[in-house]
Scaffold this motif. Sequence first.
Motif, PDB file in Angstrom:
ATOM      1  N   GLY A 143      36.476 -45.183  53.379  1.00  0.00           N
ATOM      2  CA  GLY A 143      35.504 -46.212  53.755  1.00  0.00           C
ATOM      3  C   GLY A 143      34.357 -46.271  52.765  1.00  0.00           C
ATOM      4  O   GLY A 143      34.471 -45.855  51.616  1.00  0.00           O
ATOM      5  N   GLY A 144      33.238 -46.799  53.242  1.00  0.00           N
ATOM      6  CA  GLY A 144      32.023 -46.846  52.431  1.00  0.00           C
ATOM      7  C   GLY A 144      32.127 -47.799  51.253  1.00  0.00           C
ATOM      8  O   GLY A 144      32.913 -48.749  51.245  1.00  0.00           O
ATOM      9  N   LEU A 145      31.361 -47.504  50.254  1.00  0.00           N
ATOM     10  CA  LEU A 145      31.235 -48.371  49.077  1.00  0.00           C
ATOM     11  C   LEU A 145      32.563 -48.601  48.352  1.00  0.00           C
ATOM     12  O   LEU A 145      32.754 -49.606  47.672  1.00  0.00           O
ATOM     13  N   ASP A 163      29.052 -55.078  45.356  1.00  0.00           N
ATOM     14  CA  ASP A 163      29.858 -54.081  46.058  1.00  0.00           C
ATOM     15  C   ASP A 163      29.183 -53.857  47.401  1.00  0.00           C
ATOM     16  O   ASP A 163      27.962 -53.830  47.485  1.00  0.00           O
ATOM     17  N   THR A 164      29.979 -53.649  48.432  1.00  0.00           N
ATOM     18  CA  THR A 164      29.394 -53.542  49.765  1.00  0.00           C
ATOM     19  C   THR A 164      29.709 -52.181  50.387  1.00  0.00           C
ATOM     20  O   THR A 164      30.862 -51.761  50.386  1.00  0.00           O
ATOM     21  N   ALA A 165      28.693 -51.531  50.908  1.00  0.00           N
ATOM     22  CA  ALA A 165      28.906 -50.271  51.629  1.00  0.00           C
ATOM     23  C   ALA A 165      29.028 -50.581  53.113  1.00  0.00           C
ATOM     24  O   ALA A 165      28.131 -51.184  53.694  1.00  0.00           O
ATOM     25  N   VAL A 166      30.150 -50.203  53.704  1.00  0.00           N
ATOM     26  CA  VAL A 166      30.355 -50.462  55.135  1.00  0.00           C
ATOM     27  C   VAL A 166      30.836 -49.188  55.810  1.00  0.00           C
ATOM     28  O   VAL A 166      31.753 -48.538  55.301  1.00  0.00           O
ATOM     29  N   TYR A 167      30.215 -48.814  56.913  1.00  0.00           N
ATOM     30  CA  TYR A 167      30.751 -47.752  57.770  1.00  0.00           C
ATOM     31  C   TYR A 167      30.604 -48.170  59.219  1.00  0.00           C
ATOM     32  O   TYR A 167      29.530 -48.646  59.613  1.00  0.00           O
ATOM     33  N   ASN A 168      31.645 -47.997  60.001  1.00  0.00           N
ATOM     34  CA  ASN A 168      31.452 -48.179  61.433  1.00  0.00           C
ATOM     35  C   ASN A 168      31.377 -46.808  62.102  1.00  0.00           C
ATOM     36  O   ASN A 168      31.720 -45.780  61.509  1.00  0.00           O
ATOM     37  N   GLU A 169      30.915 -46.800  63.335  1.00  0.00           N
ATOM     38  CA  GLU A 169      30.649 -45.525  64.007  1.00  0.00           C
ATOM     39  C   GLU A 169      31.910 -44.673  64.179  1.00  0.00           C
ATOM     40  O   GLU A 169      31.856 -43.451  64.142  1.00  0.00           O
ATOM     41  N   ASN A 170      33.059 -45.340  64.333  1.00  0.00           N
ATOM     42  CA  ASN A 170      34.298 -44.567  64.517  1.00  0.00           C
ATOM     43  C   ASN A 170      34.689 -43.820  63.243  1.00  0.00           C
ATOM     44  O   ASN A 170      35.135 -42.679  63.289  1.00  0.00           O
ATOM     45  N   GLU A 171      34.504 -44.486  62.110  1.00  0.00           N
ATOM     46  CA  GLU A 171      34.819 -43.822  60.833  1.00  0.00           C
ATOM     47  C   GLU A 171      33.913 -42.616  60.626  1.00  0.00           C
ATOM     48  O   GLU A 171      34.342 -41.583  60.099  1.00  0.00           O
ATOM     49  N   GLY A 246      29.443 -39.297  52.813  1.00  0.00           N
ATOM     50  CA  GLY A 246      30.259 -40.492  52.620  1.00  0.00           C
ATOM     51  C   GLY A 246      31.028 -40.462  51.315  1.00  0.00           C
ATOM     52  O   GLY A 246      30.881 -39.545  50.490  1.00  0.00           O
ATOM     53  N   ASN A 247      31.834 -41.491  51.121  1.00  0.00           N
ATOM     54  CA  ASN A 247      32.786 -41.533  50.022  1.00  0.00           C
ATOM     55  C   ASN A 247      32.111 -41.435  48.640  1.00  0.00           C
ATOM     56  O   ASN A 247      32.445 -40.562  47.829  1.00  0.00           O
ATOM     57  N   MET A 248      31.143 -42.292  48.395  1.00  0.00           N
ATOM     58  CA  MET A 248      30.502 -42.343  47.071  1.00  0.00           C
ATOM     59  C   MET A 248      29.694 -41.074  46.789  1.00  0.00           C
ATOM     60  O   MET A 248      29.826 -40.460  45.720  1.00  0.00           O
ATOM     61  N   PHE A 249      28.870 -40.664  47.760  1.00  0.00           N
ATOM     62  CA  PHE A 249      28.066 -39.456  47.543  1.00  0.00           C
ATOM     63  C   PHE A 249      28.981 -38.236  47.361  1.00  0.00           C
ATOM     64  O   PHE A 249      28.714 -37.351  46.547  1.00  0.00           O
ATOM     65  N   GLY A 250      30.063 -38.204  48.136  1.00  0.00           N
ATOM     66  CA  GLY A 250      30.983 -37.062  48.057  1.00  0.00           C
ATOM     67  C   GLY A 250      31.664 -36.991  46.705  1.00  0.00           C
ATOM     68  O   GLY A 250      31.941 -35.909  46.179  1.00  0.00           O
ATOM     69  N   ASP A 251      31.958 -38.150  46.134  1.00  0.00           N
ATOM     70  CA  ASP A 251      32.577 -38.182  44.808  1.00  0.00           C
ATOM     71  C   ASP A 251      31.647 -37.518  43.793  1.00  0.00           C
ATOM     72  O   ASP A 251      32.058 -36.653  43.011  1.00  0.00           O
ATOM     73  N   ILE A 252      30.397 -37.897  43.827  1.00  0.00           N
ATOM     74  CA  ILE A 252      29.442 -37.397  42.838  1.00  0.00           C
ATOM     75  C   ILE A 252      29.109 -35.923  43.084  1.00  0.00           C
ATOM     76  O   ILE A 252      29.160 -35.089  42.170  1.00  0.00           O
ATOM     77  N   LEU A 253      28.804 -35.603  44.339  1.00  0.00           N
ATOM     78  CA  LEU A 253      28.403 -34.216  44.623  1.00  0.00           C
ATOM     79  C   LEU A 253      29.541 -33.228  44.380  1.00  0.00           C
ATOM     80  O   LEU A 253      29.305 -32.083  44.004  1.00  0.00           O
TER      81      LEU A 253
END
Length: 364
Positions: A143-145, A163-171, A246-253
């Motif tokens: 999900g996410g960005l 680019d759009t960052a989207v998260y719903n509560e279930n994800e 989230g996806n983007m932060f996790g990629d970088i970190l």
Amino acid sequence: MNKKIAVIAGDGIGPEIVAQARKVLDGVCEKYGHTFTYTDVLMGGCSIDAYGVPLTDETIEICKASDAVLMGSIGGNAATSPWYKLAPELRPEAGLLKLRKSLNLYCNLRPAYLFKELADSCPLAAKEGGRNFDLVICRELTGGLYFGERYTKVKDGVITAVDTAVYNENEIRRIAVKAFEIAMKRGKKVCSVDKANVLDTSRLWRKVVADVAKDYPEVELSNMLVDNCAMQLVKEPEQFDVIVTGNMFGDILSDEASMITGSIGMLSSASLSDGSFGLYEPSHGSAPDIAGLGIANPIATILSAAMMLHYSFGLLKEADAVEAAVKQTLADGYRSIDLMSRTGAEGLISQNCSELGDRICERI
Ligand code: IPM
Ligand code: MG
């Protein structure tokens, strides 16, 4: 035990490192009496070359029909490879994202710990009592960005990219649950990382994670802004147990976390769905600059295969044996080039990719 493994060797150093992981898995089969059957499939640049697309439906079906997927790396040099002249949805990386989505691999675990044998490769400032960290990044992966709407168009005469960052509560909830479950088996600490001072998705993230935390009273939850987390990782990585993000932060970190272990060639990863199915790949990329030279570090891929034994097959003893073999190989002084000590190579034995695979195999 009989298991079916789909193998995506991929591009760049992928085939070299995957060959070593297979060698190690074969060693495990021999020693413990298991049978793993491999099906080779294409994804990424090699799939573009063969079929014109980075991921075919057939590859997806073969992965789905397997118990787990072992992957090397995909992609090439964006400046020189013809793959990057194609439309974005036809490039190698698009295949990986589609595969993650198609297999619902929403939970990406990236452990980063310091092997004491590699302590002198750790680039961080010395700490009293020595450095000793052991953390796992639990990265949301579908999900996410990465998966929001994106386009480039001319708006009022100006080229504009969106680019759009989207998260719903279930994800958010399902990745948070995974993080807390993992923390329960480790140090019982979860640090949720976001940018809640700016982003709406992060504010929702924080709220949902806090809600999930109520079901895990034994686990200590903290929240951290991603910029601060980037700093804390190089200052005091010892403070972390499980980082959920989230996806983007996790990629970088996760790239940052890999480097503090001494080399990006050490960081394994597991991408998991709800059941036992998973995809296992090193966190690093295809390193086109050293592809074909036989000098890549296969350890991240071998440790990813160990994660496969653990998470997909429930073979904990076997997974431990692989990790122990890696440790012993390092303790005996064997190193790939990226791991040759920065403080002097005395007593260290430089190995190419295949030789290092052999040394690890011998120690299972
Ligand atoms: C990773 C990689 C991928 C990602 C790329 C290749 C699309 O960097 O697995 O970390 O960004 O997820
Ligand atoms: Mg990455």
